[in-house]
Design a protein around this motif. Structure first.
Motif, PDB file in Angstrom:
ATOM      1  N   GLU A  39       0.851  -1.187   0.000  1.00  0.00           N
ATOM      2  CA  GLU A  39       0.000   0.000   0.000  1.00  0.00           C
ATOM      3  C   GLU A  39       0.889   1.239   0.000  1.00  0.00           C
ATOM      4  N   ALA A  40       0.399   2.299  -0.663  1.00  0.00           N
ATOM      5  CA  ALA A  40       1.171   3.533  -0.768  1.00  0.00           C
ATOM      6  C   ALA A  40       1.200   4.291   0.544  1.00  0.00           C
ATOM      7  N   GLY A  41       0.297   3.969   1.447  1.00  0.00           N
ATOM      8  CA  GLY A  41       0.230   4.674   2.721  1.00  0.00           C
ATOM      9  C   GLY A  41       1.441   4.464   3.591  1.00  0.00           C
ATOM     10  N   SER A  42       2.291   3.497   3.280  1.00  0.00           N
ATOM     11  CA  SER A  42       3.485   3.242   4.085  1.00  0.00           C
ATOM     12  C   SER A  42       4.447   4.409   4.035  1.00  0.00           C
ATOM     13  N   SER A  43       4.351   5.278   3.043  1.00  0.00           N
ATOM     14  CA  SER A  43       5.258   6.420   2.936  1.00  0.00           C
ATOM     15  C   SER A  43       5.079   7.361   4.124  1.00  0.00           C
ATOM     16  N   PHE A  44       3.887   7.454   4.656  1.00  0.00           N
ATOM     17  CA  PHE A  44       3.661   8.307   5.823  1.00  0.00           C
ATOM     18  C   PHE A  44       4.437   7.775   7.024  1.00  0.00           C
ATOM     19  N   PHE A  45       4.431   6.458   7.188  1.00  0.00           N
ATOM     20  CA  PHE A  45       5.178   5.854   8.296  1.00  0.00           C
ATOM     21  C   PHE A  45       6.669   6.124   8.127  1.00  0.00           C
ATOM     22  N   ASP A  46       7.180   5.956   6.913  1.00  0.00           N
ATOM     23  CA  ASP A  46       8.580   6.216   6.646  1.00  0.00           C
ATOM     24  C   ASP A  46       8.922   7.671   6.899  1.00  0.00           C
ATOM     25  N   SER A  47       8.012   8.551   6.488  1.00  0.00           N
ATOM     26  CA  SER A  47       8.241   9.979   6.711  1.00  0.00           C
ATOM     27  C   SER A  47       8.262  10.295   8.201  1.00  0.00           C
ATOM     28  N   PHE A  48       7.397   9.648   8.952  1.00  0.00           N
ATOM     29  CA  PHE A  48       7.323   9.886  10.388  1.00  0.00           C
ATOM     30  C   PHE A  48       8.616   9.448  11.073  1.00  0.00           C
ATOM     31  N   ILE A  49       9.135   8.284  10.694  1.00  0.00           N
ATOM     32  CA  ILE A  49      10.384   7.794  11.278  1.00  0.00           C
ATOM     33  C   ILE A  49      11.537   8.712  10.893  1.00  0.00           C
ATOM     34  N   ALA A  50      11.556   9.152   9.626  1.00  0.00           N
ATOM     35  CA  ALA A  50      12.599  10.068   9.178  1.00  0.00           C
ATOM     36  C   ALA A  50      12.534  11.381   9.948  1.00  0.00           C
ATOM     37  N   PHE A  51      11.330  11.802  10.273  1.00  0.00           N
ATOM     38  CA  PHE A  51      11.147  13.029  11.061  1.00  0.00           C
ATOM     39  C   PHE A  51      11.705  12.860  12.474  1.00  0.00           C
ATOM     40  N   LEU A  52      11.461  11.702  13.104  1.00  0.00           N
ATOM     41  CA  LEU A  52      11.911  11.464  14.474  1.00  0.00           C
ATOM     42  C   LEU A  52      13.423  11.429  14.612  1.00  0.00           C
ATOM     43  N   VAL A  53      14.120  10.979  13.558  1.00  0.00           N
ATOM     44  CA  VAL A  53      15.582  10.873  13.637  1.00  0.00           C
ATOM     45  C   VAL A  53      16.278  12.060  12.984  1.00  0.00           C
ATOM     46  N   HIS A  54      15.517  13.079  12.614  1.00  0.00           N
ATOM     47  CA  HIS A  54      16.116  14.254  11.990  1.00  0.00           C
ATOM     48  C   HIS A  54      16.979  15.006  13.009  1.00  0.00           C
ATOM     49  N   PRO A  55      18.147  15.508  12.609  1.00  0.00           N
ATOM     50  CA  PRO A  55      19.049  16.207  13.541  1.00  0.00           C
ATOM     51  C   PRO A  55      18.418  17.396  14.248  1.00  0.00           C
ATOM     52  N   LEU A  56      17.456  18.064  13.621  1.00  0.00           N
ATOM     53  CA  LEU A  56      16.806  19.200  14.258  1.00  0.00           C
ATOM     54  C   LEU A  56      15.731  18.769  15.249  1.00  0.00           C
ATOM     55  N   VAL A  57      15.189  17.594  15.056  1.00  0.00           N
ATOM     56  CA  VAL A  57      14.105  17.124  15.924  1.00  0.00           C
ATOM     57  C   VAL A  57      14.656  16.483  17.194  1.00  0.00           C
ATOM     58  N   ILE A  58      15.819  15.861  17.109  1.00  0.00           N
ATOM     59  CA  ILE A  58      16.403  15.167  18.271  1.00  0.00           C
ATOM     60  C   ILE A  58      16.550  16.081  19.485  1.00  0.00           C
ATOM     61  N   PRO A  59      17.184  17.268  19.364  1.00  0.00           N
ATOM     62  CA  PRO A  59      17.277  18.126  20.555  1.00  0.00           C
ATOM     63  C   PRO A  59      15.933  18.598  21.065  1.00  0.00           C
ATOM     64  N   ILE A  60      14.956  18.730  20.167  1.00  0.00           N
ATOM     65  CA  ILE A  60      13.612  19.138  20.600  1.00  0.00           C
ATOM     66  C   ILE A  60      12.976  18.048  21.448  1.00  0.00           C
TER      67      ILE A  60
END
Length: 263
Positions: A39-60
């Motif tokens: 299903e194409a909806g898996s891209s949202f999950f991938d985007s969410f994980i990528a967001f959580l490990v982003h260098p700007l999000v980690i200190p937040i």
């Protein structure tokens, strides 16, 4: 769904800014992800994980986590701030574990460190708290790709948390109510109605008889009551009449009665 994204998420996705992640359209899905998920909806999950490990999000996430714990120190019971803080830490480790940057053992190390710190609040010593703090720091560094980045992120989180703690104390005059469960704050003073012993000031000037030799301590009797006393330093023979001249807490001082009569 909770699979490792080491191969599923391309490297370029992990370095996207949060703004690009949020505008990432569901149609931009790699063939491998569609094949794996169906299903194409898996891209949202991938985007969410990528967001959580982003260098700007980690200190937040780390700042929110530590801030939540700091605020909980000033509240009488566990509440919303603590829940938000825990969620922030869970999101940090969840993102890193799913992205293949850390293992479940890293999160267990973090949880164990928190347990040791909490135990330090109720057990004497200081060793448990030291090991707990070291375990928490180690868990963050073990989950990080770049030690310098995680060090800076922790420094930011600690600095903001300390500043928040100072503001709560200095500006809002808050007390760390959490520690009141573990610290005795009651004082046993006279103003609160506490006395270390009964002060028998009503005995001053009364006549008593030495029940024992006073060398210089011993026992005297006033009527049927026996009282432990001391002399001013001299020896008084048994059955000698004495006068109580001073009461200092449990210390009752006597003098021979004939000395009083001769003055």
């Amino acid at each position: 769904m909770c699979r490792k994204l080491t191969s599923a998420i391309p490297t370029q996705r992990l370095i996207l800014t949060p703004a690009l992640i949020f505008i990432w359209l569901p149609t931009d899905v790699s063939a491998s992800i569609v094949e794996a998920q169906g299903e194409a909806g898996s891209s949202f999950f991938d985007s969410f994980i990528a967001f959580l490990v982003h260098p700007l999000v980690i200190p937040i996430l780390l700042t929110i986590g530590f801030l939540g714990l700091v605020i909980e120190l000033f509240t009488p019971r566990f509440g919303l701030a603590g829940i938000v803080g825990i969620i922030a830490f869970l999101l940090y480790f969840y993102g890193h574990i799913v992205a293949g940057l850390a293992g479940i053992g890293t999160f267990l190390l973090f949880a164990g460190g928190i347990v040791l710190i909490l135990l330090e609040l109720v057990l004497p010593g200081g060793i448990l708290g030291l090991f707990g703090f070291a375990a928490v720091l180690a868990s963050f560094f073990m989950s990080a790709v770049d030690f310098v980045h995680i060090g800076i992120s922790l420094l930011i989180a600690f600095t903001i948390s300390i500043l928040a703690c100072m503001v709560m104390i200095k500006v809002f005059d808050k007390k760390m109510k959490f520690f009141k469960k573990f610290i005795l704050t009651d004082s046993t003073n006279t103003e609160s109605g506490y006395v270390s012993n009964q002060n028998r000031t009503e005995l001053i000037g009364k006549k008593a008889y030495a029940m024992t030799d006073l060398r210089p301590s011993g026992t005297v009797t006033i009527g049927d009551e026996r009282i432990d006393v001391v002399t001013e330093g001299g020896f008084i023979v048994k059955d000698t009449p004495v006068k109580i001249i001073k009461v200092e807490g449990s210390r009752i001082v006597v003098r021979e009665w004939k000395e009083i009569d001769n003055e």
